[in-house]
Design a protein around this motif. Structure first.
Motif: not given
Length: 291
Positions: A194-208
């Motif tokens: 959730e923090a990664s998403s809140d900081l604007g990271a896309r799904s691919g970036v969050t997974i990687r």
């Protein structure tokens, strides 16, 4: 009421916690030393013996001929390469198949569906090893289920051989790879995603950059299971491999047929060394520390 006096031994161990911990480890560590370390030493010693050319009896005369032959002879090198190829390919395929299954189970499935999927993944483990191997022999035979399904479309069963060995190895060890990866996915805190998403990271970036580094220990654990079990397996090759030989077949032939236990011991050192090198390479990544 008077308190019971502590017994001398328990009182001594209570006052010496370090000694207490070591005492608890004596039996399991001693058993490991007896079963594994002593067995490996005995294996190495046996590999240094020789076989009488005329009588076929094992002689306790020291020689390095067996080790030299095992690590230089073209036959053993070819079989070793084939065995290593099967183990590596089966492990890679298992990881590729296990990753989306484990991800769906841990992150997308409902609690009820998750329980059902865990049962389905673990169900093959309830069946006997030989039962599953012989079931695949029936499926892959020239008149088996797979041939009956493919025949109307102009295809046919691949039959027995290298492909069949890899296919069955992948099937046998897939649950052992799914389970640790699924556990690793479950242990990833939802707050990080959730923090990664809140900081604007896309799904691919969050997974990687967030998810993958945290599930590396699970992937490593699964790969150790699949790689080591495939490397040491020889029954599958005997059932669906046709003329395909692996190291286990060579070792069995040397012991059971040729009665050449020193040569079999020398060949048995090859997968042990391969596994040792693999664990050493994996340990350098730091993944084993997080298991």
């Amino acid at each position: 009421m008077k308190q019971r006096a502590k017994k001398p031994v328990s009182s001594f161990l209570y006052n010496h916690p370090t000694l207490h911990r070591w005492a608890l480890l004596v039996l399991p560590v001693g058993w490991m030393a007896l079963v594994y370390i002593v067995a490996l030493i005995a294996l190495l010693i046996t590999a240094l013996w020789s076989v009488n050319e005329y009588t076929g009896a094992v002689e306790m005369t020291w020689t390095f001929d067996n080790l030299i032959q095992a690590f230089t002879d073209s036959l053993y090198l070819t079989v070793t390469e084939r065995t290593l190829f099967i183990a590596v390919l089966a492990t890679v395929i298992d990881i590729i198949l296990a990753f989306p299954i484990a991800f769906y189970m841990a992150r997308m499935a409902s609690p009820r569906a998750r329980k059902l999927l865990v049962i389905l993944v673990s169900t093959p483990l309830w069946a006997g090893y030989l039962v599953k191997a012989y079931a695949w022999r029936s499926v892959l035979s020239g008149s088996g289920v797979l041939d009956m399904i493919l025949r109307p479309f102009g295809g046919h069963s691949p039959g027995y051989g290298l492909f069949a060995v890899i296919l069955v190895e992948v099937y046998l060890w897939l649950p052992y790879v799914i389970t640790p990866i699924y556990t690793a996915f479950e242990q990833v805190p939802e707050s990080l995603l959730e923090a990664s998403s809140d900081l604007g990271a896309r799904s691919g970036v969050t997974i990687r950059k967030v998810l993958l580094p945290m599930i590396v220990p699970g992937v490593v654990a699964g790969s150790i299971f699949s790689f080591s079990l495939s490397l040491g397996d020889y029954i599958v090759a005997g059932i669906v491999g046709g003329k395909t030989q692996v190291l286990g077949n060579i070792i069995y032939t040397d012991v059971g047929v040729a009665n050449n236990s020193p040569m079999a011991a020398a060949c048995a050192l090859i997968p042990i060394i391969i596994i040792g090198v693999y664990l050493m390479l994996v340990s350098r990544t730091g993944a084993l520390k997080r298991l």
